[in-house]
Scaffold this active site. Structure first.
Site, PDB file in Angstrom:
ATOM      1  N   HIS A 114       0.852  -1.189   0.000  1.00  0.00           N
ATOM      2  CA  HIS A 114       0.000   0.000   0.000  1.00  0.00           C
ATOM      3  C   HIS A 114       0.893   1.247   0.000  1.00  0.00           C
ATOM      4  O   HIS A 114       1.826   1.339   0.794  1.00  0.00           O
ATOM      5  CB  HIS A 114      -0.893   0.055   1.242  1.00  0.00           C
ATOM      6  CG  HIS A 114      -1.778  -1.137   1.423  1.00  0.00           C
ATOM      7  ND1 HIS A 114      -1.345  -2.305   2.015  1.00  0.00           N
ATOM      8  CD2 HIS A 114      -3.078  -1.333   1.099  1.00  0.00           C
ATOM      9  CE1 HIS A 114      -2.332  -3.174   2.044  1.00  0.00           C
ATOM     10  NE2 HIS A 114      -3.399  -2.614   1.498  1.00  0.00           N
TER      11      HIS A 114
ATOM     12  N   GLU B 259     -52.653  24.919 -46.418  1.00  0.00           N
ATOM     13  CA  GLU B 259     -51.987  25.780 -47.393  1.00  0.00           C
ATOM     14  C   GLU B 259     -51.469  27.022 -46.690  1.00  0.00           C
ATOM     15  O   GLU B 259     -52.025  27.450 -45.670  1.00  0.00           O
ATOM     16  CB  GLU B 259     -52.959  26.170 -48.507  1.00  0.00           C
ATOM     17  CG  GLU B 259     -52.283  26.914 -49.653  1.00  0.00           C
ATOM     18  CD  GLU B 259     -53.226  27.124 -50.837  1.00  0.00           C
ATOM     19  OE1 GLU B 259     -54.305  26.502 -50.830  1.00  0.00           O
ATOM     20  OE2 GLU B 259     -52.872  27.900 -51.729  1.00  0.00           O
TER      21      GLU B 259
ATOM     22  N   ASP C  92      -1.837  -3.181  -3.821  1.00  0.00           N
ATOM     23  CA  ASP C  92      -3.071  -2.458  -3.479  1.00  0.00           C
ATOM     24  C   ASP C  92      -2.852  -0.945  -3.513  1.00  0.00           C
ATOM     25  O   ASP C  92      -1.846  -0.444  -4.011  1.00  0.00           O
ATOM     26  CB  ASP C  92      -3.553  -2.927  -2.102  1.00  0.00           C
ATOM     27  CG  ASP C  92      -5.062  -2.776  -1.932  1.00  0.00           C
ATOM     28  OD1 ASP C  92      -5.704  -2.128  -2.768  1.00  0.00           O
ATOM     29  OD2 ASP C  92      -5.596  -3.312  -0.941  1.00  0.00           O
TER      30      ASP C  92
ATOM     31  N   GLU D 107      -1.214  -9.211  -3.332  1.00  0.00           N
ATOM     32  CA  GLU D 107      -2.071  -8.089  -3.712  1.00  0.00           C
ATOM     33  C   GLU D 107      -1.236  -6.815  -3.753  1.00  0.00           C
ATOM     34  O   GLU D 107      -0.621  -6.431  -2.757  1.00  0.00           O
ATOM     35  CB  GLU D 107      -3.223  -7.926  -2.729  1.00  0.00           C
ATOM     36  CG  GLU D 107      -4.149  -6.761  -3.063  1.00  0.00           C
ATOM     37  CD  GLU D 107      -5.256  -6.597  -2.046  1.00  0.00           C
ATOM     38  OE1 GLU D 107      -6.369  -7.104  -2.312  1.00  0.00           O
ATOM     39  OE2 GLU D 107      -5.005  -5.987  -0.992  1.00  0.00           O
TER      40      GLU D 107
END
Length: 896
Positions: free
Chosen positions: A322, A717, A349, A347
């Protein structure tokens, strides 16, 4: 004797993390000094022998005379020496020689000489021991400080004594040490005898926030810490399995928090409440300051190497990082975490940067290797993975930024730059680690710039199994999804995933990514459903050099649209070898995208997504999604989704879109959503158009006949208002000469101002009514002309066309002619049909109305128009209601 206090006296003059770190280091030195003095004081009181010299100790004689111990002992010694007289016989000379000490001092007696030599030897020996101890005090064994390798006594304090203030290598014996967490100062090596030989075991009564081994300095300036050759047993099942992780990075086995130059070698962690090994920044809490926000770099761990470690039984991740950078993770084995959630082998992270992983193995985790971040954190980036093997994890390789996946999520700011090479996923499957999840060999979500090279995925019959034993056969083996972009999969081998929904799938939808490449790949004996699939709205996809061999069912390549580039891909052994945009192909087609020119000379396709086909004469497709086909004479296609087809001298409008000119000459589009035909020889002009169809409102403008219809429509018209201003819809009008005005009581109504007319006549849409000659009944006069032109090859062409005869007396007063439909004084009057009419007062279906100031009111005796339905009840504040009435011509003297 305790060491002298050596404090840092030159402090930083800036109050920052470094300044705080200097104070923390000083406090640590003071604490160590005080603790050491307390130990020595206790030693002095009890067992120390060399505390004082005899000359320093006061002595009182029995007559209360003051003296010192040295003087008293010298006096007694002299007395003793002369108590016995020496022998004056023949041995006198030998006795005198024996009284000479080794340092050449003559003593009066042999006793004095021996006492002198032995005392001198003792002092020299102790002096040498102290000198030797001073030289080797950087290598100590914790047992010398009272540690117990039997695991019975608490060894925590012994470790802290041995570690002191750092600059030391502390070794451990074989055995088990009971601890409550060890904190390592800087410049420290903690070394055991090997994994499972030396074990640090967290005490049974330890709190849940205990970290097995971590650094003492938490200012971000811890440095040079090495942890080697032992096992950390987190003992997480202590206290009757009642403990949960304490939060943040606490409760881990080994943690390096804000360490510069740290090493974890040949270490094993077992049964940790949280992570096995965590490399993080200098704080117990994790940082969630938002995507794009990072902790101060001074707090990060840097230059960390984790090598030949094993983690198992972890309550979260085996090895995790981390908010750290420059990390090297090699030759590790992380496996079999405790089931219960997103528990990964390795991991990388939140906030991790520039992480290199090589030759690692993971097994039986949820994610074998996960590269990720949580939603309120910056993603890990700059991650390089080489030679990784995952066995039996649910998701072998999981690359994602949580909370940045859905179409409603904010796009990640930090998820970039991941590369994997020479990696393998072996038999990914649901294994119970994360309940109710499904298996993948690899998932890539939200990341940009992902390069996967030489990846092998091998599956078995358990891939699709769910927690309840049933199978979910919709899931792919490899998934690229959720706003991932710039993803290259190169050198991919897939086999054995027969129950997978697809072998490789690039997901589409509103949260799709873009810029995908799948190249140099093999799929064999795998998914019975789909080999390679891309989802809806996946537009930038390159598929090249692939071999796909199926099992007799399913689809080899399934693409939901025609936007992909396909080259050199073969698919065999499928029920349908290729299905693109819903169309089935016997063979996978070759498809090229981007600025395609075919059979074109003297022009081309300029934009990346444009095409020029069989065109000449300086004709170009300028914009993305524009094209020309069969055109010449300087025709130009500008604007997205715009085309000029089979035309000369024609041009769509730059900056506009959805324009098509077909079978024309000299026509220019007026803007968006126009389909035009026309003819003119004086350059590209809108006035040369003869048919203009607007796809947004269904209007068709033509110099020829028109047939049209609309719900609640009417025949109408254009009439010019008497006031020169527009008249509101639903107003009943009457003629006054050639003009119209609001019908009053007693007027014969002409009709109602209509916004729902299906047929509208009377407009002069492309040019002034007098530009061309007309006969006495208003019919435009035409004549046939022969037109000729020469192409780039010198070939001459001609055509006979019928063109209007110009009026020689007409002068163009306006640069841009404005048709009646754009002029406020011209109003559309519904003459017959169902028209929305304004009314006042009480009214119901089947009543009749007559006008008053252009608004109808009930008159079932002399009314003109029959009410069919009240659509908006009368509102006194607005002054009218709205009813659908059948409008029809009224003649003088007639009504109803």
């Amino acid at each position: 004797m305790a060491k002298k206090v050596n404090l840092q006296k030159k402090l930083s003059d800036v109050f920052d993390r470094y300044h705080v770190s200097q104070h923390e280091d000083n406090y640590h030195v003071i604490e160590q000094y005080i603790n050491a003095n307390e130990v020595e004081r206790e030693l002095h009181k009890t067992t120390e022998k060399d505390a004082h010299l005899s000359s320093q100790i006061k002595h009182l004689t029995r007559h209360n005379q003051k003296t010192d111990v040295q003087s008293e002992l010298n006096y007694l010694h002299e007395q003793n020496e002369h108590l016995i007289m020496g022998n004056l016989g023949n041995g006198q000379q030998e006795v005198r020689g024996s009284r000479v000490s080794m340092d050449a001092i003559q003593h009066n007696t042999l006793d004095a000489r021996l006492y002198h030599d032995f005392l001198r030897e003792k002092n020299d020996r102790e002096k040498g021991y102290e000198e030797l101890k001073g030289k080797i005090n950087r290598v100590v064994n914790v047992d010398e400080f009272g540690a117990d390798p039997t695991g019975v006594k608490d060894s925590t304090e012994a470790f802290h004594k041995a570690l002191g203030s750092g600059n030391v290598q502390v070794t451990m014996s074989a055995g088990t040490y009971k601890i409550y967490g060890i904190k390592l100062p800087s410049n420290t090596r903690l070394v055991g005898q090997g994994k499972d030989i030396t074990t640090l075991r967290v005490a049974d009564d330890a709190k849940n926030d205990v970290i097995g081994v971590t650094n003492a300095n938490m200012s971000g300036y811890a440095k040079n810490i090495s942890i080697e050759s032992f096992t950390v047993n987190g003992n997480k099942w202590r206290q009757n399995r009642s403990l949960e992780p304490a939060g943040g990075s606490l409760s881990s086995g080994i943690r390096l928090a804000g360490v510069k130059h740290g090493y974890v070698y040949n270490v094993k962690t077992v049964d940790t409440l949280l992570h096995g090994i965590d490399v993080t920044y200098a704080n117990d809490e994790y940082y969630y300051g938002g995507d794009g926000s990072r902790v101060s770099e001074s707090l990060e761990s840097k230059y960390i190497h984790i090598d030949n470690c094993e983690t198992t039984g972890h309550g979260d991740d085996g090895i995790t990082t981390h908010h750290s950078r420059y990390l090297l993770i090699t030759n590790n084995y992380s496996h079999h975490p405790t089931p219960g959630g997103n528990r990964n082998g390795i991991e990388v992270d939140d906030g991790s940067q520039f992480v290199f992983l090589s030759d690692n193995r993971t097994e039986h985790c949820f994610g074998g290797l996960e590269i990720k971040a949580h939603e309120p954190a910056s993603a890990s980036n700059g991650v390089v993975v080489n030679n990784h093997l995952d066995i039996g994890s649910t998701r072998s390789y999981n690359i994602r930024h949580i909370g940045h996946h859905r179409s409603t999520d904010k796009k990640t700011k930090t998820a970039f730059s991941v590369s994997l090479s020479n990696c393998m996923s072996l038999n990914p499957k649901y294994n119970g680690v994360y309940p109710d999840t499904t298996a993948r060999a690899m998932v890539i979500s939200a990341y940009t710039n992902v390069l996967v090279s030489n990846f092998t995925a091998i599956g078995d019959g358990d891939f699709a199994k769910k927690s309840d034993g049933t199978k979910d056969m919709s899931m792919p083996a490899i998934a690229v999804q959720f706003m991932a972009q710039n993803v290259v999969l190169n050198g991919i081998n897939v086999t054995g995933f027969k129950d997978a929904g697809a072998d490789i799938r690039f997901f589409g939808g509103n949260n799709r990514g873009e810029n995908y490449v799948l190249s140099n790949f093999n799929i064999y004996n795998s998914s019975n459903s789909i080999g390679v699939a891309s989802g809806g709205k996946v537009y930038r996809f390159k598929l090249s050099n692939g071999n796909i061999l199926g099992n007799g069912s399913g689809i080899g390549v399934r693409l939901t649209n025609n936007h992909s580039n396909i080259h050199g891909v073969t698919a065999n052994g499928y029920e349908t070898n290729a299905q693109i945009a819903g169309k089935k192909y016997t063979n996978v087609p070759t498809v090229s995208k981007g600025g395609f020119s075919g059979g074109t000379t003297g022009g081309g396709a300029i934009a990346q997504r444009s095409a020029a086909i069989a065109s000449t004469g300086g004709s170009y497709a300028h914009s993305d999604r524009s094209w020309i086909a069969g055109v010449g004479a300087n025709s130009q296609a500008y604007g997205s989704r715009s085309a000029v087809i089979n035309s000369l001298e024609s041009e769509t409008m730059p900056g506009a879109y959805c324009q098509t000119i077909v079978n024309s000459r000299g026509v220019k589009s007026p803007g968006n959503y126009h389909f035009l035909l026309g003819y003119g020889t004086d350059g590209a002009k809108y006035e040369n158009a003869t048919i203009d169809m607007n796809s947004t409102n269904g209007d068709i403008k033509s110099k020829g006949n028109i047939q049209s219809g609309q719900n609640f429509g009417d025949y109408a018209e254009y009439f010019e208002s008497q006031s020169g201003q527009p008249i509101p819809n639903g107003t009943i009008v009457a003629l006054d000469g050639r003009y119209i005005r609001k019908a009053q009581e007693g007027d014969i109504p002409l009709g109602v101002i209509s916004g729902t007319a299906g047929v509208i006549l009377g407009d002069q849409m492309f040019h002034h009514k007098d530009k061309f000659l007309k006969d006495e009944f208003g019919v435009t006069l035409t004549e046939k002309e022969l037109k000729e032109w020469t192409d780039d090859e010198g070939n001459t062409y001609s055509e006979e066309v019928e063109v209007p005869i110009p009026n020689p007396d007409y002068v163009e007063y306006e640069d841009d002619y404005i048709p009646r439909s754009k002029r406020p004084e011209w109003n559309v009057v519904g003459l017959i049909g169902q028209v929305f009419v304004r009314f006042r007062g009480e009214l119901q279906a089947n009543d009749y109305i007559k006008p008053q100031a252009g608004i109808g009111y009930r008159d079932n005796v002399n009314g003109f128009y029959r009410v069919q339905e009240i659509t908006t009840p009368y509102d006194s504040k607005k002054g009218y209601g709205v009813a659908v009435c059948f409008i029809h011509p009224i003649t003088k003297g007639g009504n109803k």
